[in-house]
Design a protein around this motif. Structure first.
Motif, short mmCIF file in Angstrom:
data_model
loop_
_atom_site.label_atom_id
_atom_site.label_comp_id
_atom_site.label_asym_id
_atom_site.label_seq_id
_atom_site.Cartn_x
_atom_site.Cartn_y
_atom_site.Cartn_z
N LEU A 1 0.90 -1.12 -0.20
CA LEU A 1 0.09 0.09 0.05
C LEU A 1 0.81 1.36 -0.13
O LEU A 1 0.65 2.18 -0.85
CB LEU A 1 -0.83 -0.01 1.32
N ILE A 2 1.80 1.39 0.89
CA ILE A 2 2.65 2.55 0.98
C ILE A 2 3.45 2.68 -0.26
O ILE A 2 3.78 3.85 -0.91
CB ILE A 2 3.53 2.19 2.01
N ILE A 3 3.95 1.67 -0.97
CA ILE A 3 4.83 1.90 -2.24
C ILE A 3 3.70 2.22 -3.41
O ILE A 3 4.21 2.96 -4.36
CB ILE A 3 5.36 0.33 -2.86
N ALA A 4 2.50 1.70 -3.50
CA ALA A 4 1.69 1.99 -4.30
C ALA A 4 1.26 3.20 -4.34
O ALA A 4 1.08 4.11 -5.30
CB ALA A 4 0.54 0.99 -4.38
N ALA A 5 1.27 4.00 -3.23
CA ALA A 5 0.74 5.47 -2.75
C ALA A 5 2.03 6.22 -3.39
O ALA A 5 1.74 7.30 -3.79
CB ALA A 5 0.38 5.53 -1.39
N ASP B 1 3.05 6.25 -7.15
CA ASP B 1 1.94 7.04 -8.09
C ASP B 1 2.56 8.56 -8.15
O ASP B 1 1.79 9.44 -9.03
CB ASP B 1 0.71 6.93 -7.52
N ARG B 2 3.42 8.96 -7.29
CA ARG B 2 3.50 10.58 -7.21
C ARG B 2 4.86 10.79 -7.88
O ARG B 2 5.25 12.00 -7.80
CB ARG B 2 3.51 10.73 -5.82
N ILE B 3 5.68 9.83 -8.35
CA ILE B 3 6.94 10.14 -8.93
C ILE B 3 7.05 9.57 -10.18
O ILE B 3 6.60 8.74 -10.64
CB ILE B 3 8.06 9.44 -8.13
N TRP B 4 8.06 10.43 -11.05
CA TRP B 4 7.85 10.24 -12.48
C TRP B 4 8.44 8.85 -12.90
O TRP B 4 8.22 8.14 -14.07
CB TRP B 4 8.81 11.12 -13.16
N ALA C 1 10.04 1.67 -10.50
CA ALA C 1 10.03 1.17 -9.43
C ALA C 1 8.98 -0.04 -9.03
O ALA C 1 9.47 -0.89 -8.50
CB ALA C 1 9.89 2.28 -8.41
N LYS C 2 7.95 0.38 -9.71
CA LYS C 2 7.01 -1.03 -9.57
C LYS C 2 7.36 -2.25 -10.49
O LYS C 2 7.08 -3.22 -9.82
CB LYS C 2 5.49 -0.40 -10.33
#
Length: 336
Positions: free
Chosen positions: A128-132, A135-138, A143-144
């Motif tokens: 959850l933390i990584i998903a959030a 989504d905010r970085i280019w 990373a995903k």
């Protein structure tokens, strides 16, 4: 090279067999119930019949495989659980009575309970933390991809990787294990991490968390992107900060998805086997139910009755969670 050749040959044969089955069954069906060159009523009737049969031709192999590899083993396991070690003599509940009084079984239950407490919560939280954040970085998609990559590795392959990380050499020797190399670099003494009772369970859990975080991230990332922008914009206008938006706006709207991810990983944890087998084989008080079942049924124990009783116990533990998970997933799909 020979193994690679046989692997490619096997895959090619499988693909060709699927293609042959697809075209062959459809050709036979059209020959039995032709719709061309017939009167309108007969052609329409045959067309309805073929349309009714054709889906079952596609489902047939899958249903056959499920019957042979899932339904039959369940029935056979329940049958064996009430029989002796050879599977011939009916013994009633004797295997279950032994199971409750066996110290290794109780140790396995305790270890599985630890896994249930830690792995689903940690994997879902990190996902959850990584998903959030991604989504905010280019470079979020890169990373995903990196975080999801462990999902492509088998549990045994991942265990081999982490065996090198936990590797132990005697004090004074060069440490090839990453963890012990770091410990020695800071002036500590190397440890045989996976042989430390109780704590070794957590070292094994890290492997499954590492693998499943990518799964949780992908599912939860999709859920976060499905949140209506209007609610987030309204929260910003009302003066909510980032943490308030995340915990009070975003999480409540994807709570159903979080629960599905949590329970899916929980089902996997109840059946965890490969990691324990490859890392410790249940030694040093790291035994879990699936590995204990394998020991009794196929290895030194050689007792089909006791092994099946443990298998039935795992199934009984999994079924309620699986039913709840399916119902919750259906509600989620119905809501969209």
């Amino acid at each position: 090279m020979q193994q690679l050749f046989y692997a490619i040959l096997t895959m090619a044969a499988g693909v060709l067999a699927c293609v042959a089955y697809f075209f062959g069954t459809n050709w036979i069906l059209d020959k039995i119930f032709p719709s061309k060159g017939l009167s309108g009523a007969q052609a329409s009737k045959n067309l309805r019949i073929t349309n009714a049969i054709r889906p079952w031709l596609f489902l047939g192999p899958a249903l056959f495989a499920l019957t042979v590899y899932l339904v039959y083993p369940v029935i056979e396991s329940v049958w064996l659980a009430f029989h002796d070690k050879s599977g011939q003599e009916f013994v009633g509940f004797r295997n279950f009575i032994w199971m409750v009084n066996d110290g290794e079984f109780r140790q396995s239950i305790f270890n599985n309970f630890l896994w249930l407490l830690v792995v689903p919560a940690a994997a879902t939280f990190f996902g959850l933390i990584i998903a959030a954040l991604t989504d905010r970085i280019w470079w979020g998609n890169i990373a995903k991809t990196l975080i999801f990559m462990p999902m492509a590795i088998s549990f045994v392959g991942a265990s081999v990787i982490w065996k090198f990380i936990y590797d132990y050499r005697a004090e004074g020797s060069e440490q090839i294990g990453l963890l012990n190399a770091i410990v020695v670099a800071f002036g500590g003494a190397p440890e045989a991490w996976i042989t430390i009772p109780f704590w070794n369970n957590f070292f094994l859990m890290v492997i499954l968390i590492w693998i499943q975080t990518g799964f949780a991230m992908v599912i939860l990332s999709a859920a976060l992107r499905g949140i209506p922008e209007e609610t987030l914009e309204a929260a910003v206008i009302d003066g909510a900060n980032g943490l308030q938006i995340f915990f009070k706006i975003m999480i409540p709207q994807i709570w159903g998805t979080i629960a599905v991810v949590w329970t899916t990983i929980t089902i996997l944890v109840l059946k965890v086997f490969d990691i324990v087998l490859a890392m410790t084989n249940g030694q040093w008080q790291s035994q879990v139910l699936a590995n204990l079942m394998f020991d009794w049924m196929f290895r030194g124990g050689g007792d089909f009755g006791r092994g099946a009783a443990i298998a039935v116990t795992i199934m009984v533990l999994v079924i309620p969670i699986m039913v709840w998970n399916i119902r919750n997933a259906r509600k989620e799909m119905g809501g969209h």
